[in-house]
Scaffold this motif. Structure first.
Motif, short mmCIF file in Angstrom:
data_model
loop_
_atom_site.label_atom_id
_atom_site.label_comp_id
_atom_site.label_asym_id
_atom_site.label_seq_id
_atom_site.Cartn_x
_atom_site.Cartn_y
_atom_site.Cartn_z
N ASP A 86 9.44 0.15 -86.21
CA ASP A 86 10.13 -1.07 -86.64
C ASP A 86 9.37 -1.77 -87.75
OD1 ASP A 86 12.25 -0.94 -84.64
OD2 ASP A 86 10.70 -1.50 -83.18
N VAL A 87 8.05 -1.68 -87.70
CA VAL A 87 7.21 -2.35 -88.68
C VAL A 87 5.96 -1.50 -88.90
CG1 VAL A 87 6.15 -3.77 -86.87
CG2 VAL A 87 5.97 -4.49 -89.25
N VAL A 88 5.47 -1.45 -90.15
CA VAL A 88 4.26 -0.70 -90.50
C VAL A 88 3.21 -1.68 -91.00
CG1 VAL A 88 3.25 1.04 -92.02
CG2 VAL A 88 5.55 1.38 -91.09
N VAL A 89 2.07 -1.67 -90.34
CA VAL A 89 0.92 -2.50 -90.73
C VAL A 89 -0.10 -1.55 -91.35
CG1 VAL A 89 -0.89 -4.07 -89.92
CG2 VAL A 89 1.38 -4.09 -88.84
N PHE A 90 -0.43 -1.74 -92.64
CA PHE A 90 -1.19 -0.71 -93.33
C PHE A 90 -2.40 -1.27 -94.08
CE2 PHE A 90 1.93 -2.28 -96.28
CZ PHE A 90 1.35 -2.24 -97.54
N ASP A 91 -3.41 -0.42 -94.21
CA ASP A 91 -4.64 -0.73 -94.95
C ASP A 91 -4.47 -0.37 -96.41
OD1 ASP A 91 -5.93 -1.65 -92.72
OD2 ASP A 91 -7.08 0.18 -92.37
N PRO A 98 10.77 4.67 -94.62
CA PRO A 98 12.11 4.23 -95.03
C PRO A 98 12.05 2.87 -95.74
CG PRO A 98 12.17 5.13 -92.81
CD PRO A 98 10.74 5.06 -93.18
N ALA A 99 12.86 2.73 -96.76
CA ALA A 99 12.84 1.51 -97.56
C ALA A 99 13.21 0.28 -96.75
CB ALA A 99 13.81 1.66 -98.74
N THR A 100 13.94 0.46 -95.67
CA THR A 100 14.39 -0.68 -94.86
C THR A 100 13.35 -1.12 -93.83
OG1 THR A 100 15.48 0.88 -93.35
CG2 THR A 100 16.82 -0.09 -95.12
N THR A 101 12.27 -0.36 -93.68
CA THR A 101 11.25 -0.69 -92.68
C THR A 101 10.36 -1.83 -93.17
OG1 THR A 101 11.20 1.61 -91.90
CG2 THR A 101 9.32 0.21 -91.32
N ARG A 102 10.13 -2.79 -92.32
CA ARG A 102 9.25 -3.91 -92.66
C ARG A 102 7.82 -3.40 -92.84
NH1 ARG A 102 7.92 -8.89 -88.54
NH2 ARG A 102 6.54 -10.11 -89.91
N ARG A 103 7.13 -3.91 -93.86
CA ARG A 103 5.76 -3.50 -94.16
C ARG A 103 4.87 -4.73 -94.26
NH1 ARG A 103 6.64 1.29 -98.61
NH2 ARG A 103 8.69 1.97 -97.86
N ILE A 104 3.68 -4.63 -93.68
CA ILE A 104 2.71 -5.73 -93.74
C ILE A 104 1.37 -5.16 -94.20
CG2 ILE A 104 1.53 -7.56 -92.48
CD1 ILE A 104 3.85 -7.55 -90.48
N SER A 105 0.89 -5.63 -95.34
CA SER A 105 -0.40 -5.17 -95.87
C SER A 105 -1.53 -6.02 -95.29
CB SER A 105 -0.41 -5.29 -97.40
OG SER A 105 -1.71 -5.04 -97.90
N VAL A 106 -2.53 -5.35 -94.78
CA VAL A 106 -3.72 -6.04 -94.25
C VAL A 106 -4.97 -5.45 -94.89
CG1 VAL A 106 -2.67 -6.76 -92.07
CG2 VAL A 106 -3.73 -4.50 -92.23
N GLY A 107 -4.87 -5.09 -96.16
CA GLY A 107 -5.94 -4.39 -96.86
C GLY A 107 -7.24 -5.16 -96.87
N LYS A 108 -8.34 -4.40 -96.73
CA LYS A 108 -9.68 -4.97 -96.79
C LYS A 108 -10.50 -4.15 -97.77
CE LYS A 108 -10.69 -4.62 -92.37
NZ LYS A 108 -9.47 -4.06 -91.78
N HIS A 145 -12.13 -9.54 -97.56
CA HIS A 145 -11.17 -9.21 -96.51
C HIS A 145 -9.95 -10.09 -96.68
CE1 HIS A 145 -14.41 -7.44 -93.59
NE2 HIS A 145 -14.37 -6.85 -94.77
N SER A 146 -8.88 -9.51 -97.25
CA SER A 146 -7.67 -10.30 -97.46
C SER A 146 -7.10 -10.78 -96.14
CB SER A 146 -6.63 -9.48 -98.22
OG SER A 146 -6.27 -8.32 -97.49
N VAL A 147 -7.26 -9.98 -95.09
CA VAL A 147 -6.87 -10.37 -93.74
C VAL A 147 -8.04 -10.05 -92.82
CG1 VAL A 147 -5.21 -10.10 -91.87
CG2 VAL A 147 -4.45 -9.83 -94.25
N LEU A 196 -1.13 1.88 -89.69
CA LEU A 196 -1.60 2.97 -90.55
C LEU A 196 -2.99 2.69 -91.08
CD1 LEU A 196 1.29 4.16 -92.91
CD2 LEU A 196 0.31 5.32 -90.93
N LYS A 197 -3.87 3.67 -90.91
CA LYS A 197 -5.25 3.56 -91.39
C LYS A 197 -5.59 4.77 -92.25
CE LYS A 197 -6.99 1.10 -87.31
NZ LYS A 197 -7.77 0.05 -88.00
N GLY A 198 -6.35 4.57 -93.31
CA GLY A 198 -6.82 5.71 -94.09
C GLY A 198 -7.74 6.57 -93.26
#
Length: 260
Positions: free
Chosen positions: A30-35, A47-57, A62-64, A86-88
């Protein structure tokens, strides 16, 4: 009813190195939280319709903050959402996956892990430098070159200065000069080859071939984008699948083994 959090390793950057499980979970969440280390090519698979939240550091920025990431994962799951975190690389190799899992466990949130190809393995595949090789390295060790809040880097230098071991340093650009000096001080030859990589397995990959006694200066001149991975050891002599001549002080131990 609580949702679930999937702690997913996105690998080193090449989307073809994703596991099938990782791809399925990314595309069904439903939602992707990614670095920030999750490559654009991998994000394009969502998918383009999936919510995405960037928490990049990034190092020193540390932006988040991690505490907010932890709270975010709990909050999203409590909304009944399926979350792909999602993590690298791999979430359990310098990925703080177990820290996030601990917070989720304490909050009663279901979670699971999906492994990813870690940066060291991606670098080995990309460059042709094996992490172990008969006659050159009988073991491999992964160490961090960076401590939280820029704390002093204290490692077991005597143990790490092993000519029969391949040493892989993650996130080490800022401290590689210090690391090299300590390894040399504990009798690892300064002529030991070193390969530095940035953005391994992606179109932006950068490589730098050096030696232990020069790597500190060389990496400063190269200005490679962080994070930089360092492979230290005799296996680097196999770079580009062409055996590079090793200095006499590095081949002597091999002759001793052969004459054993």
């Amino acid at each position: 009813m609580a949702g679930k959090v999937h702690l997913i390793g996105a690998g080193p950057g090449d989307p073809e190195l994703l596991t099938l499980r990782a791809l399925r979970l990314m595309q069904s969440a439903d939602v992707v939280v990614f670095d920030r280390l999750v490559s654009p090519a991998i994000m394009d698979l969502i998918p383009a319709t999936t919510r995405r939240i960037s928490v990049g550091k990034a190092s020193g920025f540390h932006s988040v903050p991690q505490e907010r990431i932890n709270a975010l994962l709990v909050d999203l799951a409590r909304q009944g959402l399926t979350v792909a975190r999602l993590k690298g690389g791999d979430p359990l190799i310098f990925g703080r996956g177990s820290e996030e899992a601990g917070v989720l466990r304490d909050a009663g949130i279901p979670y699971d892990y999906t492994p990813g190809i870690t940066a060291a393995q991606g670098a080995a595949v990309s460059t042709g430098v094996p992490l172990t090789h008969r006659g050159l390295a009988t073991s491999v060790r992964y160490v961090t070159g960076h401590r939280a809040q820029d704390a002093t880097l204290t490692l077991d230098w005597g143990s790490l200065a092993d000519p029969d071991c391949t040493l892989v340093v993650y996130m080490g650009a800022a401290n590689i000069g210090l690391i090299a000096r300590n390894l040399i001080a504990h009798n690892l030859p300064g002529a030991t080859p070193v390969l530095a990589l940035s953005h391994a397995t992606t179109p932006d990959e950068m490589r730098l071939l050096s030696t232990l006694d020069r790597i500190g200066d060389d990496i400063a001149d190269a200005r490679m984008p962080a994070p930089v991975l360092f492979i230290i050891g005799r296996v680097v002599s196999l770079y580009n699948s062409v055996a590079l001549p090793l200095p006499a002080e590095l081949t002597a131990p091999l002759r001793m083994v052969a004459n054993g």
